[in-house]
Scaffold this motif. Structure first.
Motif, PDB file in Angstrom:
ATOM      1  N   ALA A 171       0.825  -1.206   0.000  1.00 18.38           N
ATOM      2  CA  ALA A 171       0.000   0.000   0.000  1.00 18.38           C
ATOM      3  C   ALA A 171       0.862   1.260   0.000  1.00 18.38           C
ATOM      4  O   ALA A 171       0.381   2.341  -0.323  1.00 18.38           O
ATOM      5  N   ASN A 172       2.142   1.134   0.383  1.00 16.69           N
ATOM      6  CA  ASN A 172       3.034   2.288   0.440  1.00 16.69           C
ATOM      7  C   ASN A 172       4.313   1.923  -0.296  1.00 16.69           C
ATOM      8  O   ASN A 172       5.271   1.480   0.295  1.00 16.69           O
ATOM      9  N   ALA A 173       4.322   2.129  -1.594  1.00 17.47           N
ATOM     10  CA  ALA A 173       5.432   1.677  -2.427  1.00 17.47           C
ATOM     11  C   ALA A 173       6.577   2.684  -2.479  1.00 17.47           C
ATOM     12  O   ALA A 173       7.462   2.548  -3.296  1.00 17.47           O
ATOM     13  N   GLN A 174       6.573   3.696  -1.620  1.00 20.50           N
ATOM     14  CA  GLN A 174       7.677   4.651  -1.599  1.00 20.50           C
ATOM     15  C   GLN A 174       8.932   3.969  -1.083  1.00 20.50           C
ATOM     16  O   GLN A 174       8.874   3.032  -0.299  1.00 20.50           O
TER      17      GLN A 174
ATOM     18  N   ILE B  73      17.933   8.955   2.401  1.00 25.11           N
ATOM     19  CA  ILE B  73      16.847   9.928   2.273  1.00 25.11           C
ATOM     20  C   ILE B  73      15.512   9.187   2.382  1.00 25.11           C
ATOM     21  O   ILE B  73      15.249   8.238   1.643  1.00 25.11           O
ATOM     22  N   ALA B  74      14.691   9.631   3.317  1.00 29.97           N
ATOM     23  CA  ALA B  74      13.368   9.036   3.524  1.00 29.97           C
ATOM     24  C   ALA B  74      12.446   9.403   2.367  1.00 29.97           C
ATOM     25  O   ALA B  74      12.712  10.364   1.633  1.00 29.97           O
ATOM     26  N   PRO B  75      11.358   8.666   2.202  1.00 29.91           N
ATOM     27  CA  PRO B  75      10.414   8.986   1.116  1.00 29.91           C
ATOM     28  C   PRO B  75       9.895  10.422   1.162  1.00 29.91           C
ATOM     29  O   PRO B  75       9.582  10.998   0.130  1.00 29.91           O
ATOM     30  N   ASN B  76       9.845  11.033   2.355  1.00 25.14           N
ATOM     31  CA  ASN B  76       9.369  12.420   2.453  1.00 25.14           C
ATOM     32  C   ASN B  76      10.468  13.440   2.180  1.00 25.14           C
ATOM     33  O   ASN B  76      10.242  14.641   2.262  1.00 25.14           O
ATOM     34  N   GLY B  77      11.719  12.969   1.889  1.00 23.67           N
ATOM     35  CA  GLY B  77      12.818  13.862   1.559  1.00 23.67           C
ATOM     36  C   GLY B  77      13.742  14.193   2.721  1.00 23.67           C
ATOM     37  O   GLY B  77      14.764  14.847   2.533  1.00 23.67           O
ATOM     38  N   ASP B  78      13.391  13.769   3.932  1.00 27.17           N
ATOM     39  CA  ASP B  78      14.238  14.033   5.098  1.00 27.17           C
ATOM     40  C   ASP B  78      15.464  13.136   5.096  1.00 27.17           C
ATOM     41  O   ASP B  78      15.407  11.981   4.669  1.00 27.17           O
ATOM     42  N   LYS B  79      16.588  13.675   5.607  1.00 21.22           N
ATOM     43  CA  LYS B  79      17.783  12.863   5.812  1.00 21.22           C
ATOM     44  C   LYS B  79      17.527  11.920   6.985  1.00 21.22           C
ATOM     45  O   LYS B  79      16.875  12.287   7.955  1.00 21.22           O
ATOM     46  N   VAL B  80      18.059  10.704   6.879  1.00 16.34           N
ATOM     47  CA  VAL B  80      17.886   9.702   7.930  1.00 16.34           C
ATOM     48  C   VAL B  80      19.258   9.281   8.434  1.00 16.34           C
ATOM     49  O   VAL B  80      20.129   8.908   7.653  1.00 16.34           O
ATOM     50  N   PHE B  81      19.444   9.364   9.737  1.00 13.62           N
ATOM     51  CA  PHE B  81      20.622   8.780  10.362  1.00 13.62           C
ATOM     52  C   PHE B  81      20.152   7.500  11.028  1.00 13.62           C
ATOM     53  O   PHE B  81      19.355   7.529  11.963  1.00 13.62           O
TER      54      PHE B  81
END
Length: 108
Positions: free
Chosen positions: A24-27, A41-49
């Protein structure tokens, strides 16, 4: 050393994508080089550590437990696997962990 870092990032991205992607969430999570540094980079564009732990699982099953060779078994501390999972998530969150890695029980 550069190849090791890129491979580690790729492994983290693959793990995050597998954990966080549902039909249901193919991002997907991606990697991106920003100012000379590679980021997840998360699907919403945020950097992820990614701060994670490998081998998050309930341990030995009751039927496989050997008192002569003791090992960790969640059944000794939690009445159900669901309660173990909730406790594990609380413990990981209290340590500011945001991912679980290889050899973990993703189904819980």
């Amino acid at each position: 050393m550069l190849n090791f870092g890129r491979n580690l990032i790729a492994l983290c991205v693959a793990s995050l994508s597998w954990i966080c992607t549902t039909p249901a969430n193919a991002q997907r999570f991606e990697t991106e080089k920003i100012d000379g540094n590679w980021w997840i980079i998360a699907p919403n564009g945020d950097k992820v550590f990614s701060r994670g732990v490998c081998v998050v699982d309930p341990g030995t099953k009751w039927e496989d437990y050997d008192s002569k060779n003791p090992s960790y078994g969640a059944f000794k501390f939690y009445p159900t696997k669901a309660e173990w999972a909730a406790g594990a998530v609380r413990l990981l969150n209290s340590g500011s962990f945001n991912t679980i890695g290889a050899w973990s029980d993703y189904s819980t």
